[in-house]
Scaffold this motif. Sequence first.
Motif, mmCIF file in Angstrom:
data_model
loop_
_atom_site.group_PDB
_atom_site.id
_atom_site.type_symbol
_atom_site.label_atom_id
_atom_site.label_comp_id
_atom_site.label_asym_id
_atom_site.label_seq_id
_atom_site.Cartn_x
_atom_site.Cartn_y
_atom_site.Cartn_z
ATOM 1 N N TYR A 102 0.838 -1.199 0.000
ATOM 2 C CA TYR A 102 0.000 0.000 0.000
ATOM 3 C C TYR A 102 0.875 1.251 0.000
ATOM 4 N N TYR A 103 1.904 1.252 0.850
ATOM 5 C CA TYR A 103 2.786 2.412 0.936
ATOM 6 C C TYR A 103 3.502 2.644 -0.390
ATOM 7 N N ILE A 104 4.011 1.573 -0.994
ATOM 8 C CA ILE A 104 4.746 1.712 -2.257
ATOM 9 C C ILE A 104 3.835 2.221 -3.364
ATOM 10 N N LEU A 105 2.649 1.651 -3.483
ATOM 11 C CA LEU A 105 1.766 2.025 -4.591
ATOM 12 C C LEU A 105 0.979 3.305 -4.331
ATOM 13 N N HIS A 106 0.641 3.570 -3.075
ATOM 14 C CA HIS A 106 -0.227 4.702 -2.780
ATOM 15 C C HIS A 106 0.548 5.983 -2.491
ATOM 16 N N ASP A 107 1.501 5.904 -1.583
ATOM 17 C CA ASP A 107 2.164 7.119 -1.117
ATOM 18 C C ASP A 107 3.394 7.514 -1.925
ATOM 19 N N MET A 108 4.107 6.552 -2.487
ATOM 20 C CA MET A 108 5.360 6.883 -3.148
ATOM 21 C C MET A 108 5.226 7.074 -4.648
ATOM 22 N N VAL A 109 4.215 6.502 -5.261
ATOM 23 C CA VAL A 109 4.108 6.526 -6.714
ATOM 24 C C VAL A 109 3.304 7.738 -7.161
ATOM 25 N N PRO A 110 3.896 8.610 -7.956
ATOM 26 C CA PRO A 110 3.128 9.735 -8.492
ATOM 27 C C PRO A 110 1.995 9.228 -9.385
ATOM 28 N N ASP A 111 0.966 10.040 -9.527
ATOM 29 C CA ASP A 111 -0.200 9.643 -10.314
ATOM 30 C C ASP A 111 0.135 9.356 -11.769
ATOM 31 N N SER A 112 1.202 9.966 -12.277
ATOM 32 C CA SER A 112 1.522 9.813 -13.695
ATOM 33 C C SER A 112 2.201 8.483 -14.011
ATOM 34 N N ILE A 113 2.736 7.802 -13.004
ATOM 35 C CA ILE A 113 3.434 6.544 -13.251
ATOM 36 C C ILE A 113 2.424 5.401 -13.236
ATOM 37 N N VAL A 114 2.484 4.583 -14.258
ATOM 38 C CA VAL A 114 1.616 3.405 -14.343
ATOM 39 C C VAL A 114 2.515 2.186 -14.406
ATOM 40 N N TYR A 115 2.247 1.186 -13.576
ATOM 41 C CA TYR A 115 3.033 -0.040 -13.616
ATOM 42 C C TYR A 115 2.717 -0.811 -14.883
ATOM 43 N N SER A 116 3.755 -1.288 -15.536
ATOM 44 C CA SER A 116 3.581 -2.109 -16.719
ATOM 45 C C SER A 116 4.540 -3.285 -16.638
ATOM 46 N N LEU A 117 4.505 -4.146 -17.609
ATOM 47 C CA LEU A 117 5.339 -5.344 -17.583
ATOM 48 C C LEU A 117 6.823 -5.033 -17.676
ATOM 49 N N ASP A 118 7.197 -3.896 -18.207
ATOM 50 C CA ASP A 118 8.613 -3.583 -18.357
ATOM 51 C C ASP A 118 9.176 -2.751 -17.208
ATOM 52 N N THR A 119 8.413 -2.547 -16.161
ATOM 53 C CA THR A 119 8.892 -1.749 -15.036
ATOM 54 C C THR A 119 9.884 -2.537 -14.196
ATOM 55 N N THR A 120 10.828 -1.838 -13.579
ATOM 56 C CA THR A 120 11.786 -2.475 -12.679
ATOM 57 C C THR A 120 11.635 -1.934 -11.258
ATOM 58 N N ASP A 121 10.573 -1.191 -11.010
ATOM 59 C CA ASP A 121 10.331 -0.653 -9.676
ATOM 60 C C ASP A 121 10.065 -1.783 -8.691
ATOM 61 N N PRO A 122 10.387 -1.580 -7.404
ATOM 62 C CA PRO A 122 10.254 -2.648 -6.408
ATOM 63 C C PRO A 122 8.822 -2.873 -5.915
ATOM 64 N N GLY A 123 7.842 -2.336 -6.589
ATOM 65 C CA GLY A 123 6.462 -2.424 -6.123
ATOM 66 C C GLY A 123 5.911 -3.824 -6.039
ATOM 67 N N TYR A 124 6.490 -4.741 -6.784
ATOM 68 C CA TYR A 124 5.962 -6.100 -6.781
ATOM 69 C C TYR A 124 6.617 -6.997 -5.734
ATOM 70 N N LEU A 125 7.641 -6.546 -5.075
ATOM 71 C CA LEU A 125 8.326 -7.354 -4.066
ATOM 72 C C LEU A 125 7.406 -7.752 -2.911
ATOM 73 N N PRO A 126 6.642 -6.833 -2.315
ATOM 74 C CA PRO A 126 5.727 -7.260 -1.257
ATOM 75 C C PRO A 126 4.676 -8.258 -1.744
ATOM 76 N N ILE A 127 4.237 -8.125 -2.980
ATOM 77 C CA ILE A 127 3.260 -9.071 -3.511
ATOM 78 C C ILE A 127 3.870 -10.466 -3.613
ATOM 79 N N MET A 128 5.154 -10.554 -3.991
ATOM 80 C CA MET A 128 5.829 -11.847 -4.038
ATOM 81 C C MET A 128 5.860 -12.470 -2.647
ATOM 82 N N PHE A 129 6.208 -11.671 -1.634
ATOM 83 C CA PHE A 129 6.214 -12.169 -0.266
ATOM 84 C C PHE A 129 4.820 -12.634 0.151
#
Length: 169
Positions: A102-129
Amino acid sequence: MTTLHNIIADFFIKGTGFSYTNLARLFMRLFVGIMLMQFGIRHLVNFSTLAGEFPTVMGLSNQTSLILMIIIELVCSTFIMAGFLTRLATLPAITAMCCAEYYILHDMVPDSIVYSLDTTDPGYLPIMFIGIYIFILLAGPGKISLDYFISLFLIRERGRSEEEELEEV
């Protein structure tokens, strides 16, 4: 040609039929425990630096949120690796990872950034856990765990056999 065919057939039959579920569960517990524990150790070592900037979670102060996260990362990881209260220990870890996501996707990500398959941002790490913890929650600790040995002791204390009490561990 028949020999090669038999070798390939044996490979598929034995590869599909034999299962090392308890060893796989031990590996998964040790892997996820070590991975989360290294975050806890890093947070503990850098406590004074992180205490003021750590995100507030559920209305708690920065420092209290950090202390709670360190406790979850170290204690729950240790319990999961040892296989002690395994299913119970996954619940705070899942909650912590949900808060982190929630913190990574809600508070840190600006509205203009959209996650896509080519992203390398760490946003998916908590989901893996979260996925690994849900697997452990559903699959259980397996026979190579303190939970299993404690349950054997308690079963024998009741005068029953393992086969009577445990369907499949």
